[in-house]
Design an enzyme around this catalytic site. Structure first.
Site, mmCIF file in Angstrom:
data_model
loop_
_atom_site.group_PDB
_atom_site.id
_atom_site.type_symbol
_atom_site.label_atom_id
_atom_site.label_comp_id
_atom_site.label_asym_id
_atom_site.label_seq_id
_atom_site.Cartn_x
_atom_site.Cartn_y
_atom_site.Cartn_z
ATOM 1 N N GLY A 13 -14.527 2.206 14.180
ATOM 2 C CA GLY A 13 -13.115 2.247 14.539
ATOM 3 C C GLY A 13 -13.340 3.147 16.097
ATOM 4 O O GLY A 13 -12.147 3.178 16.933
ATOM 5 N N ASP A 63 -17.386 -4.766 9.785
ATOM 6 C CA ASP A 63 -16.426 -5.005 9.045
ATOM 7 C C ASP A 63 -16.811 -3.327 7.865
ATOM 8 O O ASP A 63 -17.966 -3.690 7.249
ATOM 9 C CB ASP A 63 -16.008 -6.219 8.021
ATOM 10 C CG ASP A 63 -14.339 -5.671 7.011
ATOM 11 O OD1 ASP A 63 -14.188 -4.308 6.851
ATOM 12 O OD2 ASP A 63 -14.350 -6.747 6.497
ATOM 13 N N SER A 142 -7.049 13.496 6.861
ATOM 14 C CA SER A 142 -5.802 13.722 8.077
ATOM 15 C C SER A 142 -4.943 14.675 7.587
ATOM 16 O O SER A 142 -4.987 15.334 6.041
ATOM 17 C CB SER A 142 -5.004 12.100 7.795
ATOM 18 O OG SER A 142 -3.201 12.271 7.978
ATOM 19 N N TYR A 154 -2.714 5.789 1.842
ATOM 20 C CA TYR A 154 -2.986 6.029 3.423
ATOM 21 C C TYR A 154 -3.894 8.282 2.620
ATOM 22 O O TYR A 154 -5.208 8.643 3.019
ATOM 23 C CB TYR A 154 -2.455 6.888 4.403
ATOM 24 C CG TYR A 154 -3.399 7.063 5.441
ATOM 25 C CD1 TYR A 154 -3.749 6.661 6.207
ATOM 26 C CD2 TYR A 154 -2.978 8.864 5.846
ATOM 27 C CE1 TYR A 154 -4.500 7.144 7.242
ATOM 28 C CE2 TYR A 154 -3.277 9.217 7.724
ATOM 29 C CZ TYR A 154 -4.207 8.228 8.267
ATOM 30 O OH TYR A 154 -4.647 8.642 9.142
ATOM 31 N N ALA A 155 -2.896 8.494 2.326
ATOM 32 C CA ALA A 155 -3.033 9.818 1.877
ATOM 33 C C ALA A 155 -3.933 9.889 0.453
ATOM 34 O O ALA A 155 -4.685 10.690 0.771
ATOM 35 C CB ALA A 155 -1.978 10.133 0.688
ATOM 36 N N ALA A 157 -6.748 8.409 0.623
ATOM 37 C CA ALA A 157 -7.675 7.699 0.588
ATOM 38 C C ALA A 157 -8.580 9.402 1.566
ATOM 39 O O ALA A 157 -9.469 9.586 1.599
ATOM 40 C CB ALA A 157 -7.523 6.021 1.960
#
Length: 253
Positions: A13, A63, A142, A154-155, A157
Site C-alpha cells: 500500500g 493484490d 489502528s 476494520y476494528a 481486522a
C-alpha cells in the site's frame, strides 16, 4: 542526504498516504525500497519521486489478498533488488458502515486486505529474513482496534493484526526477526477524508473534532506514522518485539 544502502524493504500500500511516507522515510534511512500496491501507476509515480531524491526504489503490482499475486510480487522484489529484510504491512481499505447495514462482501474485503494480506506477505517474506538471521516486520494496526462505531470490519481486522503481531514475535524472534505494530489514531489522509464524506461533515470539521480529542491537540500526519515505523524497522530496535505503539497524540491501549 542518503545514508549507505543497508537493507531491502517492502512497503505494501505504498503508493500514497501513509504508505508513501513510510517508503520515503525508509529510503532516507538508506534502504532499497519496493513500493507494492494494487495501483501500479500510482506506485510508479511514487517511485519516480523516490528515485529523483536519490533512492533505489521499484514499483511492483500486488493484490495482497491473493496468494499467487503475493508470491509473484515477492519473487519480483528478490530478482530486482535482492532478498527483503524489512516488511511493512500497510495495505488497507475502508468499507465503513453500521453492522445492520454492512454487507458480507464489505466484511470480507476489509478482513482479506488487512489481515489475510499481512499473513500472506509475512509468510512469503519471513524465509528470507530467517536465512539472513535478521529481519523486521512492522504491521499497521489502528486505534480502531479498541472499537469504533461504524467500523466492525476494520476494528476486527486491526485487532487481529495485534494478535498476529504478538504471535509472530514469538515464532520469529529466535531467528533474529522482530515483529511490531504501529497503531495510528486520526491521520490526515485521503482515506480519512472518505470518513468525513460518509458521515456528512467537511474534512476540516472532522480534523478539528479529532484534534480536540487528543492530548497534543492536533491530528497526525503520514510522516508521524513513518517515523514510528522507521524505529521498528531499524537496527536500534532489536530488543523490542511484539509491541503495539499507538501513534495517536495521547495515551491509548
Amino acid at each position: 542526504m542518503m545514508k549507505n544502502e543497508r537493507h531491502v524493504a517492502i512497503v505494501t500500500g505504498g503508493a500514497q498516504g501513509i504508505g508513501a511516507a513510510i517508503a520515503a522515510r525508509l529510503a532516507r534511512e538508506g534502504n532499497a525500497v519496493a513500493v507494492l500496491d494494487r495501483n501500479l501507476a500510482a506506485a510508479e509515480s511514487t517511485v519516480r519521486e523516490l528515485v529523483g531524491a536519490g533512492a533505489n526504489a521499484i514499483a511492483v503490482a500486488v493484490d495482497v489478498a491473493d496468494e499467487a499475486s503475493v508470491d509473484q510480487a515477492v519473487a519480483d522484489v528478490v530478482a530486482r533488488l535482492g532478498e527483503p529484510q524489512i516488511l511493512v504491512n500497510n495495505a488497507g481499505v475502508l468499507r465503513d458502515n453500521m453492522l445492520f447495514k454492512m454487507s458480507a462482501d464489505d466484511w470480507d474485503l476489509v478482513l482479506n486486505v488487512h489481515l489475510r494480506g499481512a499473513f500472506l506477505m509475512s509468510r512469503a517474506v519471513q524465509k528470507h529474513m530467517v536465512t539472513a538471521k535478521w529481519g523486521r516486520i512492522v504491521n499497521l494496526s489502528s486505534t480502531s482496534a479498541l472499537g469504533n462505531r461504524g467500523q466492525a470490519n476494520y476494528a476486527a481486522a486491526k485487532a487481529g493484526i495485534q494478535g498476529f503481531t504478538k504471535t509472530l514475535a514469538w515464532e520469529l524472534g529466535p531467528f533474529g526477526v522482530t515483529v511490531n505494530a504501529v497503531a495510528p489514531g486520526f491521520i490526515a489522509t485521503d482515506m480519512t477524508r472518505t470518513t468525513a464524506e460518509r458521515i456528512g461533515v467537511s474534512f476540516e470539521e472532522l480534523q478539528a473534532s479529532a484534534a480536540v480529542a487528543t492530548a497534543v491537540r492536533r491530528v497526525g500526519s503520514p510522516e508521524d506514522v513513518a517515523d514510528a515505523v522507521a524505529f521498528f524497522a531499524g537496527e536500534g530496535s532489536g530488543f523490542v518485539s511484539g509491541q503495539v505503539l499507538y501513534v495517536a497524540g495521547g495515551p491509548h491501549g
